[in-house]
Design an enzyme around this catalytic site. Structure first.
Site, short mmCIF file in Angstrom:
data_model
loop_
_atom_site.label_atom_id
_atom_site.label_comp_id
_atom_site.label_asym_id
_atom_site.label_seq_id
_atom_site.Cartn_x
_atom_site.Cartn_y
_atom_site.Cartn_z
N GLU A 115 -6.85 -7.36 -0.44
CA GLU A 115 -7.02 -7.92 0.90
C GLU A 115 -7.43 -6.83 1.89
O GLU A 115 -7.26 -5.63 1.63
CB GLU A 115 -5.73 -8.58 1.37
N SER A 127 4.10 -19.82 6.31
CA SER A 127 2.82 -19.18 6.03
C SER A 127 1.94 -20.05 5.13
O SER A 127 2.41 -20.68 4.18
CB SER A 127 3.06 -17.84 5.33
N LYS A 183 8.67 -9.99 3.43
CA LYS A 183 9.40 -9.16 4.38
C LYS A 183 10.73 -9.80 4.73
O LYS A 183 10.85 -11.02 4.81
CB LYS A 183 8.55 -8.93 5.64
#
Length: 301
Positions: free
Chosen positions: A24, A140, A159
């Site tokens: 990414e 998300s 996270k």
């Protein structure tokens, strides 16, 4: 989806059934500071090559999806003056139509990698269910894309600002296999353990590849596979420092939502940790890239 522009090196590797690892670009444009981001970009691609695979960093430049970036394009992505937009999968059409430059998140990278024919992807951390999502619905897009895109995603968990338990529950609901690499616990990005167990453990790249191959060949549907690789033990952030920064980050991001949460959190961690979080971030993404390449090699063996 428009056809991605693929570099000759990546196109040749795909045509020859050689291992390729998608990478990414958001970590470069939004996750690391200028200068260091370009150094890390080169190191990530180098560790993929050292493991026997071809790196394919993905971004959108001038409204065109680029799979594999030249040195000049990596320079462009890493230069903060170019102000790349952070692109999830939902944003791709607008970026294409309006000719924008953008860095791809996990969701966008996985989608573009699959469109290009790449089935292994290395990143830092997966997005997940945010704390308080029962009220905010803040989840998300990475999770839905993983549930519908047959790509192996290698990451260091999610996270700790996220609701890790709810994230794992949602992955189970969406029938996404979750593998722990050399661990029985799901990692929490800067920390090796989250307190949540993984349903399956693998201890070698060959074992991981065997699970991925069996999932693709024998399980109906089109979901990807998540391989959770804990941050190297010597690079793990100290628990006391992590917990203090997390508490502060949760307070600072109380009114921040969606794709703005992670940059705000990372900015706090980077600024308040004396560089410890940057070192940890670099170590884990390099480890994930190396592991992804090793699994990609096994899948093509």
């Amino acid at each position: 989806m428009s056809t991605p522009s693929i570099t000759p090196e990546v196109r040749t590797a795909l045509a020859g059934n050689r291992p390729v690892v998608a990478l990414e670009s958001t970590i470069l444009s939004h996750g690391l500071p200028p200068g260091r981001n370009r150094e890390v970009a080169a190191r990530i691609e180098a560790v993929v090559r050292e493991a026997g695979a071809v790196p394919a960093t993905i971004a959108v430049l001038g409204g065109v999806a680029r799979v594999g970036l030249t040195d000049a394009e990596l320079d462009h992505v890493c230069d903060p003056a170019n102000d790349l937009v952070k692109l999830s999968r939902r944003d791709l059409g607008a970026a294409f139509a309006l000719g924008r430059d953008g860095a791809t998140t996990v969701a966008a990278t996985a989608a573009l990698a699959h469109a290009a024919g790449i089935d292994v992807f290395a990143t830092g951390g997966l997005g997940g269910v945010h704390r308080g999502a029962r009220e905010t619905w803040d989840v998300s897009a990475d999770l839905d894309v993983l549930a519908s895109t047959p790509v192996l995603v290698v990451c260091s968990g999610v996270k700790s600002i996220l609701d890790i338990g709810a994230t794992l529950e949602l992955l189970e609901t969406r029938s996404v296999p979750v593998l722990g690499y050399g661990t029985d616990e799901f990692p929490a990005f800067y920390r090796r353990e989250s307190g949540h167990r993984v349903p399956w453990r693998v201890d070698t790249p060959a074992e991981a590849a065997a699970v991925v191959a069996a999932h693709r060949a024998s399980v109906p549907g089109a979901s990807g596979v998540l391989l959770a690789n804990p941050i190297p033990s010597g690079s793990e952030m100290a628990a006391e420092l992590h917990d203090r920064l997390l508490a502060e980050g949760l307070e600072l991001t109380r009114d921040v939502h969606g794709k703005d949460v992670t940059p705000a959190l990372l900015e706090h961690f980077h600024g308040a940790s004396g560089g410890a979080s940057l070192d940890a971030n670099e170590a884990l993404v390099l480890a994930n890239a190396a592991l992804a390449a090793q699994v990609a090699v096994e899948l093509r063996g």
